[in-house]
Scaffold this motif. Structure first.
Motif, PDB file in Angstrom:
ATOM      1  N   VAL A 272       0.865  -1.195   0.427  1.00  0.00           N
ATOM      2  CA  VAL A 272      -0.095   0.426   0.103  1.00  0.00           C
ATOM      3  C   VAL A 272       0.947   1.474  -0.375  1.00  0.00           C
ATOM      4  CG1 VAL A 272      -2.221  -0.885   0.908  1.00  0.00           C
ATOM      5  CG2 VAL A 272      -0.529  -0.076   2.479  1.00  0.00           C
ATOM      6  N   ASP A 273       0.189   2.116  -0.845  1.00  0.00           N
ATOM      7  CA  ASP A 273       1.602   3.618  -0.702  1.00  0.00           C
ATOM      8  C   ASP A 273       0.353   4.321   1.315  1.00  0.00           C
ATOM      9  OD1 ASP A 273       2.026   3.445  -3.041  1.00  0.00           O
ATOM     10  OD2 ASP A 273       0.688   4.552  -3.918  1.00  0.00           O
ATOM     11  N   LEU A 274       1.872   5.443   0.945  1.00  0.00           N
ATOM     12  CA  LEU A 274       1.905   6.355   2.572  1.00  0.00           C
ATOM     13  C   LEU A 274       0.683   6.997   2.512  1.00  0.00           C
ATOM     14  CD1 LEU A 274       2.595   6.849   5.478  1.00  0.00           C
ATOM     15  CD2 LEU A 274       4.724   8.382   4.486  1.00  0.00           C
ATOM     16  N   LEU A 275      -0.134   7.299   3.392  1.00  0.00           N
ATOM     17  CA  LEU A 275      -1.372   8.226   2.726  1.00  0.00           C
ATOM     18  C   LEU A 275      -1.518   8.938   3.809  1.00  0.00           C
ATOM     19  CD1 LEU A 275      -3.626   6.806   0.179  1.00  0.00           C
ATOM     20  CD2 LEU A 275      -1.667   7.822  -0.281  1.00  0.00           C
ATOM     21  N   PRO A 276      -0.724   9.242   4.109  1.00  0.00           N
ATOM     22  CA  PRO A 276      -1.487  10.320   4.981  1.00  0.00           C
ATOM     23  C   PRO A 276      -2.445  11.961   5.579  1.00  0.00           C
ATOM     24  CG  PRO A 276       1.291  11.169   5.359  1.00  0.00           C
ATOM     25  CD  PRO A 276       0.773   9.783   4.040  1.00  0.00           C
ATOM     26  N   GLY A 277      -3.626  11.789   5.892  1.00  0.00           N
ATOM     27  CA  GLY A 277      -3.927  13.033   6.307  1.00  0.00           C
ATOM     28  C   GLY A 277      -3.805  13.620   5.657  1.00  0.00           C
ATOM     29  N   SER A 278      -3.010  14.679   5.826  1.00  0.00           N
ATOM     30  CA  SER A 278      -2.292  15.455   5.992  1.00  0.00           C
ATOM     31  C   SER A 278      -2.399  16.039   4.454  1.00  0.00           C
ATOM     32  CB  SER A 278      -0.843  16.457   6.710  1.00  0.00           C
ATOM     33  OG  SER A 278      -1.833  16.251   7.954  1.00  0.00           O
ATOM     34  N   ASP A 279      -1.879  15.083   3.910  1.00  0.00           N
ATOM     35  CA  ASP A 279      -1.228  14.646   2.325  1.00  0.00           C
ATOM     36  C   ASP A 279      -2.218  15.089   1.532  1.00  0.00           C
ATOM     37  OD1 ASP A 279       1.864  15.227   3.157  1.00  0.00           O
ATOM     38  OD2 ASP A 279       1.793  12.801   2.213  1.00  0.00           O
ATOM     39  N   LEU A 280      -3.735  14.253   2.166  1.00  0.00           N
ATOM     40  CA  LEU A 280      -5.149  14.304   0.864  1.00  0.00           C
ATOM     41  C   LEU A 280      -5.975  15.404   0.721  1.00  0.00           C
ATOM     42  CD1 LEU A 280      -5.930  10.744   2.332  1.00  0.00           C
ATOM     43  CD2 LEU A 280      -4.513  11.511   0.260  1.00  0.00           C
ATOM     44  N   VAL A 281      -5.331  16.589   1.646  1.00  0.00           N
ATOM     45  CA  VAL A 281      -6.058  17.218   1.598  1.00  0.00           C
ATOM     46  C   VAL A 281      -6.191  18.476   0.515  1.00  0.00           C
ATOM     47  CG1 VAL A 281      -6.827  19.858   3.141  1.00  0.00           C
ATOM     48  CG2 VAL A 281      -6.231  18.364   4.723  1.00  0.00           C
ATOM     49  N   LEU A 282      -4.977  18.292  -0.080  1.00  0.00           N
ATOM     50  CA  LEU A 282      -4.784  19.183  -1.438  1.00  0.00           C
ATOM     51  C   LEU A 282      -5.643  18.432  -2.280  1.00  0.00           C
ATOM     52  CD1 LEU A 282      -2.470  21.503  -1.035  1.00  0.00           C
ATOM     53  CD2 LEU A 282      -4.361  22.167  -1.050  1.00  0.00           C
ATOM     54  N   PRO A 283      -5.131  17.436  -2.689  1.00  0.00           N
ATOM     55  CA  PRO A 283      -5.664  16.445  -3.534  1.00  0.00           C
ATOM     56  C   PRO A 283      -7.616  16.452  -3.485  1.00  0.00           C
ATOM     57  CG  PRO A 283      -3.903  15.668  -2.762  1.00  0.00           C
ATOM     58  CD  PRO A 283      -3.956  16.625  -1.943  1.00  0.00           C
ATOM     59  N   LEU A 284      -7.846  15.887  -2.745  1.00  0.00           N
ATOM     60  CA  LEU A 284      -9.822  15.495  -1.770  1.00  0.00           C
ATOM     61  C   LEU A 284     -10.088  17.022  -2.917  1.00  0.00           C
ATOM     62  CD1 LEU A 284      -9.406  13.848   1.366  1.00  0.00           C
ATOM     63  CD2 LEU A 284     -10.365  13.117  -0.818  1.00  0.00           C
ATOM     64  N   CYS A 285     -10.012  18.451  -2.484  1.00  0.00           N
ATOM     65  CA  CYS A 285      -9.999  19.522  -2.436  1.00  0.00           C
ATOM     66  C   CYS A 285     -10.230  19.743  -4.138  1.00  0.00           C
ATOM     67  CB  CYS A 285      -8.944  20.884  -2.013  1.00  0.00           C
ATOM     68  SG  CYS A 285      -9.640  21.094  -0.213  1.00  0.00           S
ATOM     69  N   GLU A 286      -8.749  19.721  -4.657  1.00  0.00           N
ATOM     70  CA  GLU A 286      -9.054  19.485  -6.228  1.00  0.00           C
ATOM     71  C   GLU A 286      -9.988  18.369  -7.168  1.00  0.00           C
ATOM     72  OE1 GLU A 286      -4.879  17.977  -6.966  1.00  0.00           O
ATOM     73  OE2 GLU A 286      -3.899  20.530  -6.233  1.00  0.00           O
TER      74      GLU A 286
ATOM     75  N   ALA B 259      -6.873  28.172   7.019  1.00  0.00           N
ATOM     76  CA  ALA B 259      -7.318  26.908   6.011  1.00  0.00           C
ATOM     77  C   ALA B 259      -7.654  26.958   4.929  1.00  0.00           C
ATOM     78  CB  ALA B 259      -7.292  25.730   6.934  1.00  0.00           C
ATOM     79  N   ALA B 260      -8.952  27.980   5.107  1.00  0.00           N
ATOM     80  CA  ALA B 260      -9.506  28.361   3.580  1.00  0.00           C
ATOM     81  C   ALA B 260      -9.114  28.811   2.683  1.00  0.00           C
ATOM     82  CB  ALA B 260     -11.226  28.760   4.763  1.00  0.00           C
TER      83      ALA B 260
ATOM     84  N   PHE C  35     -17.148  12.325   4.055  1.00  0.00           N
ATOM     85  CA  PHE C  35     -16.286  12.902   5.445  1.00  0.00           C
ATOM     86  C   PHE C  35     -14.927  12.645   5.081  1.00  0.00           C
ATOM     87  CE2 PHE C  35     -19.942  13.094   6.959  1.00  0.00           C
ATOM     88  CZ  PHE C  35     -20.889  15.059   7.072  1.00  0.00           C
ATOM     89  N   ALA C  36     -14.214  13.042   5.431  1.00  0.00           N
ATOM     90  CA  ALA C  36     -12.312  12.874   5.549  1.00  0.00           C
ATOM     91  C   ALA C  36     -12.076  12.746   6.858  1.00  0.00           C
ATOM     92  CB  ALA C  36     -11.966  13.826   4.109  1.00  0.00           C
ATOM     93  N   SER C  37     -11.724  12.181   7.640  1.00  0.00           N
ATOM     94  CA  SER C  37     -10.596  12.443   8.477  1.00  0.00           C
ATOM     95  C   SER C  37      -9.182  12.352   8.699  1.00  0.00           C
ATOM     96  CB  SER C  37     -10.700  11.448   9.628  1.00  0.00           C
ATOM     97  OG  SER C  37     -12.067  11.035  10.099  1.00  0.00           O
ATOM     98  N   ILE C  38      -9.312  14.243   9.087  1.00  0.00           N
ATOM     99  CA  ILE C  38      -7.102  14.000   8.753  1.00  0.00           C
ATOM    100  C   ILE C  38      -6.756  15.505   9.730  1.00  0.00           C
ATOM    101  CG2 ILE C  38      -7.455  14.735   6.064  1.00  0.00           C
ATOM    102  CD1 ILE C  38      -7.701  17.605   7.976  1.00  0.00           C
ATOM    103  N   GLY C  39      -7.124  14.751  10.706  1.00  0.00           N
ATOM    104  CA  GLY C  39      -6.266  14.805  12.426  1.00  0.00           C
ATOM    105  C   GLY C  39      -6.130  16.580  12.013  1.00  0.00           C
TER     106      GLY C  39
ATOM    107  N   ASP D 157      -4.855  22.236  10.374  1.00  0.00           N
ATOM    108  CA  ASP D 157      -4.265  23.277  11.411  1.00  0.00           C
ATOM    109  C   ASP D 157      -2.341  23.364  11.144  1.00  0.00           C
ATOM    110  OD1 ASP D 157      -5.318  23.675  14.422  1.00  0.00           O
ATOM    111  OD2 ASP D 157      -5.812  21.816  14.050  1.00  0.00           O
ATOM    112  N   PHE D 158      -1.962  22.692   9.721  1.00  0.00           N
ATOM    113  CA  PHE D 158      -0.743  22.342   9.171  1.00  0.00           C
ATOM    114  C   PHE D 158      -0.952  23.273   8.336  1.00  0.00           C
ATOM    115  CE2 PHE D 158       0.428  17.582   9.830  1.00  0.00           C
ATOM    116  CZ  PHE D 158       0.887  18.305  11.184  1.00  0.00           C
ATOM    117  N   LEU D 159      -2.191  23.363   7.326  1.00  0.00           N
ATOM    118  CA  LEU D 159      -2.370  24.425   6.010  1.00  0.00           C
ATOM    119  C   LEU D 159      -2.450  26.248   7.429  1.00  0.00           C
ATOM    120  CD1 LEU D 159      -5.022  22.425   4.521  1.00  0.00           C
ATOM    121  CD2 LEU D 159      -2.783  23.190   3.955  1.00  0.00           C
ATOM    122  N   ALA D 160      -2.996  26.460   8.185  1.00  0.00           N
ATOM    123  CA  ALA D 160      -3.793  27.439   8.924  1.00  0.00           C
ATOM    124  C   ALA D 160      -2.243  27.727   9.610  1.00  0.00           C
ATOM    125  CB  ALA D 160      -4.073  27.298   9.309  1.00  0.00           C
ATOM    126  N   GLY D 161      -0.796  27.315   9.774  1.00  0.00           N
ATOM    127  CA  GLY D 161       0.178  27.641  10.186  1.00  0.00           C
ATOM    128  C   GLY D 161       0.298  28.062  11.548  1.00  0.00           C
ATOM    129  N   THR D 162      -1.070  27.021  12.127  1.00  0.00           N
ATOM    130  CA  THR D 162      -1.244  27.153  14.034  1.00  0.00           C
ATOM    131  C   THR D 162      -0.696  25.533  14.245  1.00  0.00           C
ATOM    132  OG1 THR D 162      -3.548  25.789  13.670  1.00  0.00           O
ATOM    133  CG2 THR D 162      -3.650  28.474  14.045  1.00  0.00           C
TER     134      THR D 162
END
Length: 261
Positions: free
Chosen positions: A81-95, A117-118, A187-191, A195-200
């Motif tokens: 399986v590929d490594l697909l962390p939730g944080s890395d999926l935010v942008l692809p899912l939005c696209e 983040a928005a 629904f996508a659970s991304i932990g 916050d990473f996108l927001a810089g918090t």
């Protein structure tokens, strides 16, 4: 790849980003919701003693691998399986959402973080629309009546995708309830992804992640909170290796998580 927990089996049934994209975009096109979880060692530890968490996870349509130990044991079992962390999926899912004409909801964290983040997501993804942003109060219970009302609010917003940034097990429990209260929303659970996108919160640098030692970075930043989590995670690795060895040579059939609706 399949993992045995104290209450049943959970499978990584979206083994690659390409597979995930096909299934998510198919759901978007059909106007049907889904629940996406990103499994890691901490989740497997929790599922050894939390039946409610396991039951919520088992209701998810899509499960991807979040964490190198999951990838390593899958490789050992000859079910890569590929490594697909939730944080890395935010942008692809939005696209994918924007490409299918679906707006996005943000749920969790704080109002300031969601707003930042928005703004970041809209700037990065052409055509992306944010349907609503909801920051639940401290002590939010995903099994409560208030949680059901929030899910109805997300459904009423017209969002086709909702990111849940509540941490485990709250986000997975809430996602599993979306089947009933927001059936048209994915629904996508991304932990900490928002916050990473927001810089918090600060994510480990890429070179740290490339060496598969992001856990060291996190532990160094917050040792008091995380030492036991990582200790417990390390303790289940021998059992996971034995499971992988037993699966080695199997035909790779997947069970334990629902097929996408």
């Amino acid at each position: 790849m399949q993992y045995q927990t104290a209450f049943g089996k959970i499978s990584v049934n979206a083994p690659s980003l390409d597979v995930l994209e096909r299934r998510v975009r198919r759901s978007f096109a059909a106007g049907k919701g889904f629940a996406l979880a990103t499994i890691n060692l901490d989740h497997l530890v929790k599922m050894q003693h939390d039946a409610a968490f396991y039951e919520s996870y088992a209701k998810h349509d899509l499960v991807v691998a979040d964490g190198n130990p999951i990838v390593w044991t899958a490789k050992l079992a000859k079910q890569p399986v590929d490594l697909l962390p939730g944080s890395d999926l935010v942008l692809p899912l939005c696209e994918w959402a924007a490409a299918e004409g679906k707006s996005v909801a943000l749920l969790g964290s704080t109002e300031d973080a969601l707003s930042a983040a928005a703004n970041d997501l809209v700037a990065r993804v052409p055509g992306l629309e944010i349907a609503c942003m909801i920051a639940p109060p401290f002590g939010f219970d995903p099994n409560s009546h208030d949680a059901a009302e929030i899910l109805r609010q997300v459904e009423a917003s017209g969002a086709g995708l909702c990111f849940l940034a509540l941490g485990a097990p709250k986000q997975e429990v809430l996602a599993s309830r979306g089947v009933e209260f927001a059936p048209s929303v994915g629904f996508a659970s991304i932990g900490a992804g928002l916050d990473f996108l927001a810089g918090t919160q600060t994510r480990a640098p890429k070179w740290v992640r490339s060496l598969a030692i992001e856990w060291v970075w996190r532990l160094a930043l917050n040792p008091k909170r995380l030492w036991k989590r990582y200790f417990d995670s390390a303790m289940i690795m021998p059992r996971l290796v034995l499971q992988a060895l037993k699966l080695r040579g199997d035909d790779g059939s997947q069970h334990g998580a629902r097929a996408p609706r």
